[in-house]
Enzyme design. Structure first.
Site, PDB file in Angstrom:
ATOM      1  N   GLU A   1      -3.511  14.827   2.513  1.00 29.03           N
ATOM      2  CA  GLU A   1      -3.985  13.912   1.465  1.00 29.03           C
ATOM      3  C   GLU A   1      -4.373  14.640   0.183  1.00 29.03           C
ATOM      4  O   GLU A   1      -4.519  14.011  -0.862  1.00 29.03           O
ATOM      5  CB  GLU A   1      -5.171  13.091   1.987  1.00 29.03           C
TER       6      GLU A   1
ATOM      7  N   HIS B   1       2.671  14.403  -0.574  1.00 24.94           N
ATOM      8  CA  HIS B   1       3.061  14.258   0.838  1.00 24.94           C
ATOM      9  C   HIS B   1       4.531  14.666   1.013  1.00 24.94           C
ATOM     10  O   HIS B   1       4.884  15.395   1.928  1.00 24.94           O
ATOM     11  CB  HIS B   1       2.932  12.799   1.282  1.00 24.94           C
TER      12      HIS B   1
ATOM     13  N   HIS C   1      -6.413   0.580   5.621  1.00 26.61           N
ATOM     14  CA  HIS C   1      -6.406   1.571   6.707  1.00 26.61           C
ATOM     15  C   HIS C   1      -7.062   1.064   7.987  1.00 26.61           C
ATOM     16  O   HIS C   1      -6.754   1.541   9.074  1.00 26.61           O
ATOM     17  CB  HIS C   1      -7.078   2.861   6.239  1.00 26.61           C
TER      18      HIS C   1
ATOM     19  N   TYR D   1      -9.473  11.354   3.879  1.00 28.07           N
ATOM     20  CA  TYR D   1      -9.598  11.212   2.423  1.00 28.07           C
ATOM     21  C   TYR D   1     -10.901  11.811   1.914  1.00 28.07           C
ATOM     22  O   TYR D   1     -10.956  12.315   0.792  1.00 28.07           O
ATOM     23  CB  TYR D   1      -9.486   9.741   2.012  1.00 28.07           C
TER      24      TYR D   1
ATOM     25  N   HIS E   1       0.856  -1.192   0.000  1.00 30.06           N
ATOM     26  CA  HIS E   1       0.000   0.000   0.000  1.00 30.06           C
ATOM     27  C   HIS E   1       0.894   1.245   0.000  1.00 30.06           C
ATOM     28  O   HIS E   1       1.756   1.410   0.863  1.00 30.06           O
ATOM     29  CB  HIS E   1      -0.943   0.020   1.201  1.00 30.06           C
ATOM     30  N   ALA E   2       0.689   2.117  -0.976  1.00 30.58           N
ATOM     31  CA  ALA E   2       1.614   3.238  -1.182  1.00 30.58           C
ATOM     32  C   ALA E   2       1.641   4.183   0.015  1.00 30.58           C
ATOM     33  O   ALA E   2       0.609   4.462   0.623  1.00 30.58           O
ATOM     34  CB  ALA E   2       1.213   4.003  -2.433  1.00 30.58           C
TER      35      ALA E   2
ATOM     36  N   HIS F   1       0.030  11.686  -5.949  1.00 29.23           N
ATOM     37  CA  HIS F   1      -0.533  11.756  -4.601  1.00 29.23           C
ATOM     38  C   HIS F   1       0.589  11.663  -3.559  1.00 29.23           C
ATOM     39  O   HIS F   1       0.687  12.484  -2.643  1.00 29.23           O
ATOM     40  CB  HIS F   1      -1.549  10.624  -4.399  1.00 29.23           C
ATOM     41  N   GLU F   2       1.429  10.660  -3.716  1.00 28.60           N
ATOM     42  CA  GLU F   2       2.481  10.427  -2.720  1.00 28.60           C
ATOM     43  C   GLU F   2       3.509  11.562  -2.705  1.00 28.60           C
ATOM     44  O   GLU F   2       3.957  11.992  -1.652  1.00 28.60           O
ATOM     45  CB  GLU F   2       3.174   9.083  -2.972  1.00 28.60           C
TER      46      GLU F   2
HETATM   47  O1  X8Z Z   1      -4.197   5.358   1.031  1.00 30.47           O
HETATM   48  C1  X8Z Z   1      -4.169   6.170   0.135  1.00 30.47           C
HETATM   49  C2  X8Z Z   1      -2.834   6.646  -0.400  1.00 30.47           C
HETATM   50  C3  X8Z Z   1      -1.785   6.693   0.648  1.00 30.47           C
HETATM   51  S1  X8Z Z   1      -2.057   7.909   1.827  1.00 30.47           S
HETATM   52  C4  X8Z Z   1      -2.372   5.715  -1.490  1.00 30.47           C
HETATM   53  N1  X8Z Z   1      -5.319   6.589  -0.443  1.00 30.47           N
HETATM   54  C5  X8Z Z   1      -6.630   6.117   0.007  1.00 30.47           C
HETATM   55  C6  X8Z Z   1      -6.827   4.650  -0.306  1.00 30.47           C
HETATM   56  O2  X8Z Z   1      -6.064   4.093  -1.099  1.00 30.47           O
HETATM   57  O3  X8Z Z   1      -7.772   4.065   0.224  1.00 30.47           O
HETATM   58  C7  X8Z Z   1      -5.438   7.572  -1.503  1.00 30.47           C
HETATM   59  C8  X8Z Z   1      -6.895   7.708  -1.776  1.00 30.47           C
HETATM   60  C9  X8Z Z   1      -7.631   6.964  -0.720  1.00 30.47           C
HETATM   61 ZN    ZN Z   2      -1.880   9.829   1.096  1.00 26.40          ZN
END
Ligand code: X8Z
Ligand code: ZN
Length: 598
Positions: free
Chosen positions: A395, A371, A497, A507, A337-338, A367-368
Site C-alpha cells: 500500500e 501496486h 474494505h 493502510y 473502488h480502485a 497509489h494503484e
Molecule cells: O483502498 C484503497 C486503495 C486501493 S488499495 C484505493 N485505499 C484505502 C481506502 O480507500 O480506504 C487507499 C488509502 C486507504
Molecule cells: Zn492499495
C-alpha cells in the site's frame, strides 16, 4: 497407505509424503513446489472470474466468481493442512519460508464442510456486490445517486442539510448486509480455526513476521508517536469548522462525520479551502490545473506511469491499456473502488478505477500504479514469494511516489507554470496533513473493530454502537447530529474494505512506511532540503534502491526489505513527524488557548 479419494491434491501429497513414516526434506520441497504450481493456476482462474464480476456485477458473474474463489481457497486450505506433516523437519530456508507463507496466504479461510464453504464464498461475493451496486434514491428510482455522486457532495457542498442527506443516504446501503456479515464472521472463523488460528483476526495478524502480541505493541507504539500531531490537527480543524458551521460543531467534543469532506471522514483534504491559512495558501489547486490542461483519464495514468519510468522502470505492457477499466461504464454496475490487478501473476497488469479528473484521483492513480509496478518487480520469484514484504509495503509504494508530487515536480512536467515560494509551504503541508495525518486513526480503528468482531468481543447486537465508540476514541469523530444511529444501521458495511473482506491495518502501516521510504529515497537522490520539498522524479539512484526492495517480494521477512531500502529494521514514525515538524509548530501556535482533544 490410506489415500483419501476425490481430492487430487490430497492424493498427490499423500503419495509423495507417505502417511506412515517421517517425510523427508526432499519430499517437503516437492510438495511445496507442487502446491505453488497448482495454486497459481487456480488463483489465476479465480482472478479472471473476479475481474469479470467486479467490472460487471450480476447474479451470474457473482456466482461464477464465488465458485472459482471457493475452489482456490479450498485447495489452499487443503495444502496448508497437509503441510503440517512436515512440521519439525529441518528444511532449507527457501522451503521453510514457503511452508510458512502457505499457511498464512489466505485472508478468508473456508470451513471444510463443502456446504458451508460454498455459503461463505457466496456471502463474501454478495457483500462486495451489494456495496458495488449501492445507491441512494431519495425520490424514487429515477433519482438514484451512486457513491461517486454522493462523495462529490461530501467533498464540495458546504450546505449542512445536503451533507447530512448524502451521508445518511449512503449509510443506508449497508443495513441489509448485517445478517450476512454476522454469518460471514461465524463461517470465516470456523475456517481460520480449522487452520489452527484462534479466529480470522488472529489469522490476519499472524502475517507480520512477528509474534502477534509484539505486533500489537508495535501498533500502539506507532500510534503514540503520531497521536500528538493528530490531536493538533483535529483541534485546529474543529475550530475552523466551528467558524464555518457554528454550533453544529462542538467546541470541545468530536467533529460530526459529515463535515470533513469525505464519506468516512478518513481524509479531510477536500475541506482544505475551509481551513487554509490566510497568508500561506499555495496558490494552486491540482484539480483546477488538470482541468485547465484538459487532462483525460489516459493523461492521468500516463503521468503516473511516466514517474515510474523516470526512475528506471519499464513502461507498462500494452495489455494494461487494453484490459484495464479506467472509466465508470454508463450501462452496468461495477465495483468502482480502485484496485490494481496482476491477473496471471506475471505481467497481465490492470487498473480498475472510475477515474475522475481531480487532484485526489491523480494521487489514487499513483497509489494503484505502485501496486502494479511492485507486482511486476517480483514476478520472477517463486509464486509464494510474489507479494509485498508485508501488506503495508504494497500500500505504501505508490503513495511514496505521490509524496514526490511537489510544486517543483508539477513545474517540470508542465502542469504548473511557477512553483510557489517556500513561504507557502505551510499551506502545502496542511493539505498533505489533511490527507495523511487525518487518516492515521481511521487506518487504525477499522481493524481494531474487526479484530474484536472476529474474536467475539463485539457481538452482532453491538456492531454499530462499538463502531462509533472506536470512531470517537481514535478519530474524535461522531455521527452527524441529524442522524442518530441504532443497531438497525450497519455503518461498518458502508466502507468498502469491510464489505469486501480486505484487511485494513495495512493502510495504517503504509501511512507510516511511505514517509520512511520517502526519506530514504530522498537521501539516495541527494536531496538535503526539507522532506516536503524533495522529489525523486527522474532519479535513477533512488529508482534502483526502490527496485531492489520491490524485487525481494516476500522472499524474506519484511524487516530485511525495510533494511534494504531504509537501513533500519523497525517501522518508525520519526520520518512522518520530521516531514510535518514545521506544521506541528504552526498548528500549536494556532491552537493557543483553544481546546485540544474531545
Ligand atoms: O483502498 C484503497 C486503495 C486501493 S488499495 C484505493 N485505499 C484505502 C481506502 O480507500 O480506504 C487507499 C488509502 C486507504
Ligand atoms: Zn492499495
Amino acid at each position: 497407505m490410506k489415500i483419501r479419494a476425490a481430492c487430487g491434491a490430497a492424493v498427490l501429497s499423500a503419495l509423495l509424503a507417505g502417511a506412515d513414516r517421517k517425510p523427508t526434506a526432499d519430499e517437503a520441497r516437492t510438495f511445496i513446489n507442487d502446491a505453488e504450481r497448482k495454486l497459481l493456476a487456480l488463483g489465476v482462474d479465480a482472478q479472471r472470474a473476479d475481474w469479470i464480476k467486479s467490472t460487471y456485477i450480476t447474479d451470474d458473474t457473482e456466482a461464477v466468481a464465488a465458485r472459482l474463489d471457493e475452489r482456490a481457497i479450498a485447495a489452499t486450505v487443503d495444502y496448508a493442512k497437509q503441510s503440517t506433516r512436515f512440521d519439525g523437519l529441518t528444511l532449507d530456508p527457501v522451503t521453510a519460508r514457503k511452508m510458512k507463507l502457505l499457511k498464512l496466504s489466505l485472508t478468508l479461510a473456508t470451513p471444510s464442510d463443502p456446504k458451508e464453504s460454498e455459503e461463505l464464498t457466496r456471502i463474501a461475493a454478495s457483500l462486495e456486490g451489494t456495496y458495488g451496486k449501492g445507491k441512494y434514491c431519495p425520490r424514487g428510482p429515477e433519482s438514484c445517486l451512486d457513491l461517486e455522486a454522493l462523495s462529490k457532495i461530501l467533498a464540495e457542498s458546504r450546505d449542512p442539510k445536503q451533507l447530512l442527506d448524502a451521508w445518511t443516504g449512503w449509510h443506508l446501503i449497508s443495513r441489509p448486509m448485517r445478517p450476512d456479515f454476522a454469518r460471514y464472521v461465524e463461517l470465516s472463523n470456523q475456517g481460520a480455526q480449522q487452520l489452527g488460528f484462534a479466529d480470522t483476526g488472529a489469522m490476519w495478524r499472524s502475517k507480520y513476521d512477528m509474534p502477534p502480541d509484539a505486533f500489537a505493541r508495535e501498533l500502539d507504539r506507532l500510534w503514540e508517536q503520531v497521536r500528538p500531531l493528530y490531536l493538533s490537527l483535529h483541534a485546529y480543524v474543529r475550530s475552523r469548522l466551528r467558524e464555518k458551521y457554528g454550533n453544529l460543531v462542538p467546541a470541545r467534543g468530536p467533529i460530526p462525520a459529515d463535515l470533513l469532506g469525505n464519506m468516512w471522514a478518513q481524509d479531510w483534504d477536500n475541506i482544505y479551502p475551509l481551513v487554509a491559512p490566510a497568508n500561506a495558501d499555495p496558490g494552486y489547486d491540482l484539480t483546477a490545473l488538470l482541468k485547465q490542461r484538459r487532462a483525460d483519464w489516459k493523461q492521468m495514468v500516463k503521468y503516473g506511469e511516466n514517474f515510474f519510468v523516470s526512475l528506471g522502470f519499464p513502461l507498462l505492457p500494452q495489455t494494461f491499456w487494453e484490459r484495464s477499466l479506467f472509466l465508470k461504464p454508463r450501462d452496468r454496475d461495477v465495483v468502482c473502488h480502485a484496485s490494481a490487478w496482476d491477473v496471471d501473476n506475471v505481467d497481465d497488469l490492470r487498473l480498475k478505477m472510475c477515474i475522475e479528473i481531480t487532484g485526489e484521483d491523480f494521487l489514487v492513480v499513483h497509489h494503484e500504479l505502485g501496486h502494479n509496478f511492485y507486482q511486476r518487480a517480483y514476478n520472477e520469484l517463486p509464486p509464494l514469494f510474489r507479494d509485498s514484504a508485508n501488506d503495508g509495503f504494497h500500500e505504501a509504494i505508490g503513495d511514496t511516489i505521490a509524496l514526490s508530487v511537489t510544486p517543483q515536480y508539477l513545474v517540470k512536467i508542465g502542469l504548473l507554470d511557477k512553483a510557489p515560494d517556500p513561504s507557502k509551504d505551510i499551506g502545502l503541508l496542511l493539505h498533505r496533513a489533511l490527507e495523511k495525518i487525518a487518516f492515521l486513526p481511521f487506518g487504525l480503528m477499522i481493524d481494531e473493530w474487526r479484530w474484536k468482531v472476529f474474536s467475539g468481543e463485539i457481538p452482532p447486537e453491538k456492531y454499530n454502537e462499538t463502531w462509533w465508540q472506536l470512531r470517537e476514541k481514535y478519530q474524535g469523530v461522531a455521527p452527524p447530529a441529524g442522524a442518530p444511529r441504532s443497531e438497525k444501521d450497519f455503518d461498518p458495511g458502508a466502507k468498502y474494505h469491510v464489505a469486501a473482506n480486505v484487511p485494513y491495518m495495512r493502510y495504517f502501516l503504509a501511512d507510516i512506511l511511505q514517509f520512511q521510504f520517502h526519506r530514504a529515497l530522498a537521501q539516495a537522490a541527494g536531496c538535503t532540503g526539507p522532506l516536503n520539498r524533495c522529489s525523486i522524479y527522474g532519479n535513477k539512484a533512488a529508482g534502483s534502491r526502490l527496485n531492489a526492495m520491490l524485487q525481494m517480494g516476500q522472499s524474506r521477512p519484511w524487516q530485511d526489505a525495510l533494511e534494504q531500502i531504509a537501513g533500519t529494521r523497525q517501522m518508525d514514525a520519526t520520518a512522518i513527524r520530521d516531514y510535518f515538524a514545521p506544521l506541528q509548530k504552526w498548528l500549536d501556535e494556532q491552537n493557543q488557548g483553544k481546546p485540544v482533544g474531545w
